[in-house]
Design an enzyme around this catalytic site. Structure first.
Site, PDB file in Angstrom:
ATOM      1  N   HIS A  11       0.823  -1.220   0.000  1.00 25.16           N
ATOM      2  CA  HIS A  11       0.000   0.000   0.000  1.00 25.16           C
ATOM      3  C   HIS A  11       0.852   1.263   0.000  1.00 25.16           C
ATOM      4  O   HIS A  11       1.901   1.340   0.654  1.00 25.16           O
ATOM      5  CB  HIS A  11      -1.015   0.002   1.150  1.00 25.16           C
ATOM      6  N   ASP A  53       6.206   1.540   6.902  1.00 29.26           N
ATOM      7  CA  ASP A  53       4.927   0.867   6.686  1.00 29.26           C
ATOM      8  C   ASP A  53       4.079   1.793   5.812  1.00 29.26           C
ATOM      9  O   ASP A  53       3.576   2.803   6.292  1.00 29.26           O
ATOM     10  CB  ASP A  53       4.261   0.622   8.047  1.00 29.26           C
ATOM     11  N   GLU A  95      -5.157   1.493   2.689  1.00 28.27           N
ATOM     12  CA  GLU A  95      -5.002   0.399   3.642  1.00 28.27           C
ATOM     13  C   GLU A  95      -5.035   0.892   5.082  1.00 28.27           C
ATOM     14  O   GLU A  95      -5.605   0.237   5.960  1.00 28.27           O
ATOM     15  CB  GLU A  95      -3.696  -0.347   3.373  1.00 28.27           C
ATOM     16  N   GLU A  96      -4.428   2.039   5.346  1.00 33.16           N
ATOM     17  CA  GLU A  96      -4.328   2.520   6.723  1.00 33.16           C
ATOM     18  C   GLU A  96      -5.687   2.894   7.318  1.00 33.16           C
ATOM     19  O   GLU A  96      -5.812   3.037   8.527  1.00 33.16           O
ATOM     20  CB  GLU A  96      -3.372   3.715   6.812  1.00 33.16           C
ATOM     21  N   ASP A 148       3.832  -6.283   3.883  1.00 27.90           N
ATOM     22  CA  ASP A 148       3.628  -5.230   4.863  1.00 27.90           C
ATOM     23  C   ASP A 148       4.613  -5.433   6.013  1.00 27.90           C
ATOM     24  O   ASP A 148       5.493  -6.288   5.921  1.00 27.90           O
ATOM     25  CB  ASP A 148       2.177  -5.228   5.360  1.00 27.90           C
ATOM     26  N   HIS A 204       4.319   1.977  13.384  1.00 34.06           N
ATOM     27  CA  HIS A 204       3.447   3.153  13.446  1.00 34.06           C
ATOM     28  C   HIS A 204       4.040   4.271  14.305  1.00 34.06           C
ATOM     29  O   HIS A 204       3.327   5.172  14.743  1.00 34.06           O
ATOM     30  CB  HIS A 204       2.041   2.784  13.936  1.00 34.06           C
TER      31      HIS A 204
END
Length: 367
Positions: free
Chosen positions: A71, A188, A222-223, A243, A323
């Protein structure tokens, strides 16, 4: 089988995509950049309405087609309110802790220009608040965005063109170290994007044609949980998501080699596809480990939630402080790219998957 990966190219692509801000819903520029790179590689592609990219490597057969997904979108923030002190209340895009937002440099995208600023706790000065800077709560209600313009009230912010809902991109602040470690926000999944391009480049230089059509897909939401929900072709029978894998206490992920996810919070991944990937690692001397993720979902989950009857798997690069201000190692990225090349060129083992539905003949067996 050629498994040589151009590591310099991989890192170059990662640096490039990290330079392009792309919080969910603000992904047009990174979509264009990826499309231009696919053109340069000579790979056919098409775009969805919102900008997901679907590139196709033609195989000897059309079905059962394969898909490999990463993504383009990242975490970010949005303006929630214009405050009377000339600062901005913000809310997150995606799920991430305000603890990692404190001190972040960022860009606010108004309808007409970009403005710089930084996210700070409400009590940011030790000279004013003394020990309260350490005892105040953590959370999005306890931070604010300081715009680096002359603004002492909400009217000043409006004069600057700032409005509720404006998108905020967080600076990645990448470092590529001689040790092979890479430290940055938004690895990410921009590292996953770089892995897909590195695998594509190797496959484009290879004389061997894939057994079946293989789609390299770049999603843009995606997030926020949507991901691969509407980008797959009907004849795709299996999908591998690339991922991050969390290297943390209680996890078996690593920053080296490939981490093969056996399950996440949505349940186990496909029994046959995950074991095929393990077997390919063993055959080609690719370092790997397995892991199970408890608080995790990916593009695979969004595809299944949308009703796709496909086999799914999740391959990850081990990432520390996911994250947050993340760290990975080049070894994991090149290992993943090698595995994707091996998978793309591998024979189809479940020929029945070419049909949407069928009888018992050719159906799989488990021991």
């Amino acid at each position: 089988m050629p498994l040589n990966i151009d590591t310099d190219y991989l890192k170059q692509r990662l640096k490039r995509v990290l330079e392009i801000p792309s919080p969910s819903s603000y992904t047009d520029q990174i979509t264009r950049d990826c499309a231009e790179e696919l053109q340069r590689l000579g790979v056919d592609f098409e775009l969805t309405r919102r900008g997901a990219v679907r590139a196709r490597l033609p195989g000897k057969k059309e079905m059962p087609a394969r898909a490999i997904v990463a993504h383009l979108d990242t975490l970010g923030a949005q303006v929630k309110a214009l405050k009377s002190n000339g600062r901005l209340q913000v809310v997150p895009i995606g799920h991430w802790s305000a603890r990692f937002a404190e001190g972040a440099r960022c860009t606010i995208y108004t309808d007409h220009k970009a403005l710089r600023g930084g996210i700070l706790p409400l009590k940011a000065s030790g000279h004013t608040f003394n020990e309260e800077v350490d005892t105040q709560p953590t959370g999005w209600d306890y931070v604010e965005l300081r715009v680096d313009e002359k603004a002492s009230n909400a009217d000043d912010l409006r004069e600057l063109g700032i409005d509720i809902g404006d998108i905020i991109a967080i600076d990645p602040q990448p470092e590529f170290l001689d040790s092979g470690f890479i430290v940055s926000r938004h690895l990410d999944d921009k590292a996953g994007v770089a892995v897909l391009f590195a695998a594509l480049k190797a496959l484009c230089k290879c004389d061997t044609q894939p057994e079946v059509d293989t789609y390299f897909i770049f999603t843009v939401s995606e997030e926020v949980g949507q991901g691969a929900s509407s980008v797959l072709m009907p004849h795709v029978a299996s999908m591998i998501t690339i991922d991050n894998g969390t290297t943390a206490p209680g996890q078996n992920s690593a920053e080296f080699g490939v981490t093969i996810a056996m399950a996440d919070q949505t349940g186990p991944f496909d029994w046959h596809l995950t074991r095929k990937l393990v077997k390919l690692c063993q055959q080609h001397g690719i370092d790997y480990q397995k892991d199970v993720f408890r608080y995790y979902r990916s593009d695979s989950a969004s595809a299944l939630d949308a009703g796709a009857d496909i086999r799914t798997a999740l391959l990850t690069f081990g990432i520390d402080a996911s994250h947050g201000y993340e760290r990975i190692h080049t070894h994991a990225l090149t290992s993943l790219a090698r595995l994707l090349v091996a998978y793309t060129l591998s024979p189809v083992e479940i020929s029945r998957d070419a049909k949407d539905i069928g009888g018992l003949k050719g159906f799989t067996r488990q021991p």
